[in-house]
Design an enzyme around this catalytic site. Structure first.
Site, PDB file in Angstrom:
ATOM      1  N   PRO A   2       0.807  -1.210   0.000  1.00 35.40           N
ATOM      2  CG  PRO A   2      -0.254  -1.211   2.072  1.00 35.40           C
ATOM      3  CD  PRO A   2       0.637  -2.009   1.204  1.00 35.40           C
ATOM      4  CD  GLU A   3       4.267   2.313  -3.520  1.00 32.20           C
ATOM      5  OE1 GLU A   3       4.476   3.371  -4.124  1.00 32.20           O
ATOM      6  OE2 GLU A   3       4.793   1.234  -3.837  1.00 32.20           O
ATOM      7  CE  LYS A  61       4.821   5.102   0.988  1.00 31.92           C
ATOM      8  NZ  LYS A  61       6.154   4.479   1.097  1.00 31.92           N
ATOM      9  NE  ARG A 115       4.576 -10.125   3.415  1.00 29.78           N
ATOM     10  CZ  ARG A 115       4.778  -9.791   2.155  1.00 29.78           C
ATOM     11  NH1 ARG A 115       5.377  -8.660   1.865  1.00 29.78           N
ATOM     12  NH2 ARG A 115       4.396 -10.580   1.187  1.00 29.78           N
TER      13      ARG A 115
END
Length: 286
Positions: A2-3, A61, A115
DNA sequence: ACTATATCCTGTATGC
DNA sequence: TGCATACAGGATATAG
């Protein structure tokens, strides 16, 4: 990964789903995503109950969900974080980490993160701008973003252009995907020294980054797999438009030369060897 | 003051 | 088949 465009898709999805809703219960299923809340998961949960969400905000972000009382829930999706809005009876997807239930009995807000590079924290007085992210620069979608100033700061740095693009304090929101795509659009090698860039060239690179992110946002963001999805679990489709990122060996859409993947900062950089020539004299290779 | 690097984390892919 | 290793990479602490 995700950016900025992906985070903005999530922000918009949350705006539709949580605005004006009051938290009735919080369950922290894994402590790591709330590690920045030092008093611990139980305290994190207890402090959130009873609060009412207002309009979600974003810088780069980072995402924050302000409460009506002036505090905020600060969030970063990291590598694999997701917010989902699912009915309370819906089965939990794997790697669900934090659950928010509301007093209206409607959809739950669920934070999922495989993660766990991402996380959530309570930001006191953070509704307008969480102090924890005051050091993050404005992003190109911010009405107060100053392109000329960003260009000046970039050219003063002693580093290369890709490092500069990834520097969230300089310009927020750009990650590895959009850095490589912007450099391809501006026909610029990642190792080009920022100090050697003309004002016009630096402006071109930043403008390219802004445009590629705007286009990606229009397509719901970039997804390669289930690791990035919007609040409904659906993928964006900008990945079909990527020119170089993840395209090793495939032809450059502009000239046909095979795209190369090269080591960069213990990661990868993708470029067209013909459109983005190695800048021998003006390279900055740390 | 500024820049570069190690670290965290887990699922998937690849090599032997 | 099994085991080891590489890889994905954002932000931050720390080293230089």
């Amino acid at each position: 990964m995700p950016e900025l465009p992906e985070v903005e898709v999530v922000r918009r999805g949350l705006a539709d789903g949580i605005l004006g809703r009051r938290i009735a219960d919080v369950q922290v299923l894994h402590p790591r995503p709330v590690r920045r809340h030092l008093p611990g998961p139980a305290d994190f949960a207890a402090r959130l109950v009873g609060r009412t969400f207002t309009e979600p905000r974003r810088r780069g972000k980072y995402l924050w969900l302000p409460f009506a009382d002036g505090d905020a829930l600060l969030a970063h999706l990291g590598m694999s974080g997701q917010f989902r809005l699912d009915r309370p009876e819906a089965t939990l997807v794997p790697n669900t980490r934090v659950l928010f239930s509301f007093d209206d009995g409607g959809t739950q807000l669920r934070f999922v993160d495989q993660r766990m590079f991402g996380g959530l924290s309570l930001s006191p007085e953070g509704a307008e701008l969480p102090p924890e992210i005051a050091h993050i620069g404005r992003d190109p979608f911010d009405p107060e973003f100053d392109l000329a100033e960003a260009v000046s700061r970039m050219r003063r740095k002693r580093t290369n252009i890709k490092r500069a693009l990834l520097d969230q304090q300089l310009v927020a929101g750009i990650g590895n995907i959009y850095a490589d795509e912007a450099l391809w659009r501006a026909r610029t090698h990642y190792a080009r020294a920022t100090a050697s860039l003309s004002r016009a060239k630096a402006t071109e690179v930043l403008t390219a980054a802004t445009e590629v992110m705007r286009t990606a946002l229009g397509q719901g963001g970039t997804s390669f797999d289930a690791l990035y999805v919007n609040v409904n679990g659906a993928s964006g489709y900008f990945d079909r438009s990527l020119a170089v990122y993840g395209q090793e060996g495939r032809p450059c859409p502009r000239c046909g030369a095979p795209v190369r993947r090269e080591p960069f900062m213990n990661r990868s950089a993708f470029r067209c060897p013909r459109c983005q020539r190695t800048p021998y004299g003006s390279a900055y290779l740390p």
